[in-house]
Design a protein around this motif. Structure first.
Motif, mmCIF file in Angstrom:
data_model
loop_
_atom_site.group_PDB
_atom_site.id
_atom_site.type_symbol
_atom_site.label_atom_id
_atom_site.label_comp_id
_atom_site.label_asym_id
_atom_site.label_seq_id
_atom_site.Cartn_x
_atom_site.Cartn_y
_atom_site.Cartn_z
ATOM 1 N N SER A 34 36.801 32.523 60.471
ATOM 2 C CA SER A 34 37.025 33.933 60.799
ATOM 3 C C SER A 34 37.832 34.632 59.718
ATOM 4 N N ASN A 35 38.897 33.993 59.264
ATOM 5 C CA ASN A 35 39.828 34.661 58.369
ATOM 6 C C ASN A 35 40.300 33.668 57.307
ATOM 7 N N LEU A 36 39.919 33.906 56.063
ATOM 8 C CA LEU A 36 40.273 33.050 54.930
ATOM 9 C C LEU A 36 41.207 33.797 53.998
ATOM 10 N N TRP A 37 42.298 33.156 53.603
ATOM 11 C CA TRP A 37 43.217 33.726 52.625
ATOM 12 C C TRP A 37 43.149 32.939 51.340
ATOM 13 N N ILE A 38 43.208 33.639 50.231
ATOM 14 C CA ILE A 38 43.330 33.044 48.909
ATOM 15 C C ILE A 38 44.657 33.529 48.348
ATOM 16 N N ILE A 39 45.548 32.592 48.027
ATOM 17 C CA ILE A 39 46.842 32.954 47.446
ATOM 18 C C ILE A 39 46.859 32.414 46.027
ATOM 19 N N ASP A 40 46.685 33.315 45.062
ATOM 20 C CA ASP A 40 46.590 32.929 43.656
ATOM 21 C C ASP A 40 46.920 34.146 42.804
ATOM 22 N N ASP A 41 47.770 33.973 41.810
ATOM 23 C CA ASP A 41 48.159 35.096 40.956
ATOM 24 C C ASP A 41 47.140 35.377 39.855
ATOM 25 N N ASP A 42 46.186 34.484 39.643
ATOM 26 C CA ASP A 42 45.180 34.654 38.596
ATOM 27 C C ASP A 42 43.991 35.444 39.154
ATOM 28 N N PRO A 43 43.798 36.681 38.692
ATOM 29 C CA PRO A 43 42.726 37.506 39.263
ATOM 30 C C PRO A 43 41.324 36.921 39.055
ATOM 31 N N MET A 44 41.097 36.240 37.941
ATOM 32 C CA MET A 44 39.775 35.653 37.715
ATOM 33 C C MET A 44 39.525 34.483 38.663
ATOM 34 N N ALA A 45 40.525 33.640 38.853
ATOM 35 C CA ALA A 45 40.384 32.515 39.782
ATOM 36 C C ALA A 45 40.138 33.029 41.193
ATOM 37 N N SER A 46 40.893 34.035 41.601
ATOM 38 C CA SER A 46 40.717 34.616 42.938
ATOM 39 C C SER A 46 39.317 35.196 43.102
ATOM 40 N N PHE A 47 38.844 35.877 42.054
ATOM 41 C CA PHE A 47 37.510 36.463 42.093
ATOM 42 C C PHE A 47 36.448 35.381 42.285
ATOM 43 N N TYR A 48 36.536 34.314 41.495
ATOM 44 C CA TYR A 48 35.537 33.244 41.581
ATOM 45 C C TYR A 48 35.564 32.552 42.945
ATOM 46 N N ILE A 49 36.759 32.269 43.440
ATOM 47 C CA ILE A 49 36.867 31.606 44.746
ATOM 48 C C ILE A 49 36.315 32.511 45.836
ATOM 49 N N LYS A 50 36.663 33.785 45.775
ATOM 50 C CA LYS A 50 36.161 34.737 46.769
ATOM 51 C C LYS A 50 34.639 34.835 46.700
ATOM 52 N N ARG A 51 34.121 34.903 45.499
ATOM 53 C CA ARG A 51 32.663 35.025 45.330
ATOM 54 C C ARG A 51 31.939 33.789 45.854
ATOM 55 N N LEU A 52 32.477 32.608 45.590
ATOM 56 C CA LEU A 52 31.866 31.384 46.116
ATOM 57 C C LEU A 52 31.892 31.366 47.643
ATOM 58 N N ALA A 53 33.003 31.807 48.218
ATOM 59 C CA ALA A 53 33.107 31.874 49.682
ATOM 60 C C ALA A 53 32.092 32.861 50.247
#
Length: 135
Positions: A34-53
């Motif tokens: 239902s609700n996934l959080w990504i805690i990461d200061d690297d905007p590219m890493a966050s983008f990739y993880i979010k996109r994969l999800a």
């Protein structure tokens, strides 16, 4: 299981019901987070993880925090509100100010106050054995 849009990419579900995607077996049923959080200061890493999800249709809501303290503050403010709390947190280790290890220490202090259990997975590019053992 192969991604139908990219036959070279293998997609693994974090949570599935019993079953098999082998020929003759039942297809696994996806359980969407239902609700996934990504805690990461690297905007590219966050983008990739979010996109994969998103590509894996893993979660209904995906929230990114680039500062771990903001996530702790949100958890404290919404500690009794089940619908506002995440089901899963993907946590980076190395961040400025409050790092992933500090987040975990703060989380341990407040987790009994939260209205639901949260699964936390450490994500990091660190290959250092000390970090692997600590995780």
């Amino acid at each position: 299981m192969k991604d139908p849009d990219n036959p070279y990419m293998k997609v693994q579900d974090l949570k599935t019901d019993e079953g098999s995607d082998e020929p003759g077996g039942e297809m696994p049923k996806k359980t969407k987070i239902s609700n996934l959080w990504i805690i990461d200061d690297d905007p590219m890493a966050s983008f990739y993880i979010k996109r994969l999800a998103e590509l894996g249709e893993l979660a209904s809501i995906i929230t990114i925090y680039d500062k771990a303290q903001w996530a702790i503050d949100y958890l404290l403010y919404h500690k009794k509100s089940i619908q506002h709390l995440p089901d899963v947190i993907l946590l980076d280790i190395y961040m400025p100010e409050l790092d992933g290890w500090g987040f975990l220490q703060e989380y341990q202090k407040i987790k009994d106050q939260l209205s639901k259990n949260i699964d936390i997975y450490i994500i990091s590019s660190s290959g250092h054995p000390k970090d692997k053992n600590r995780a």
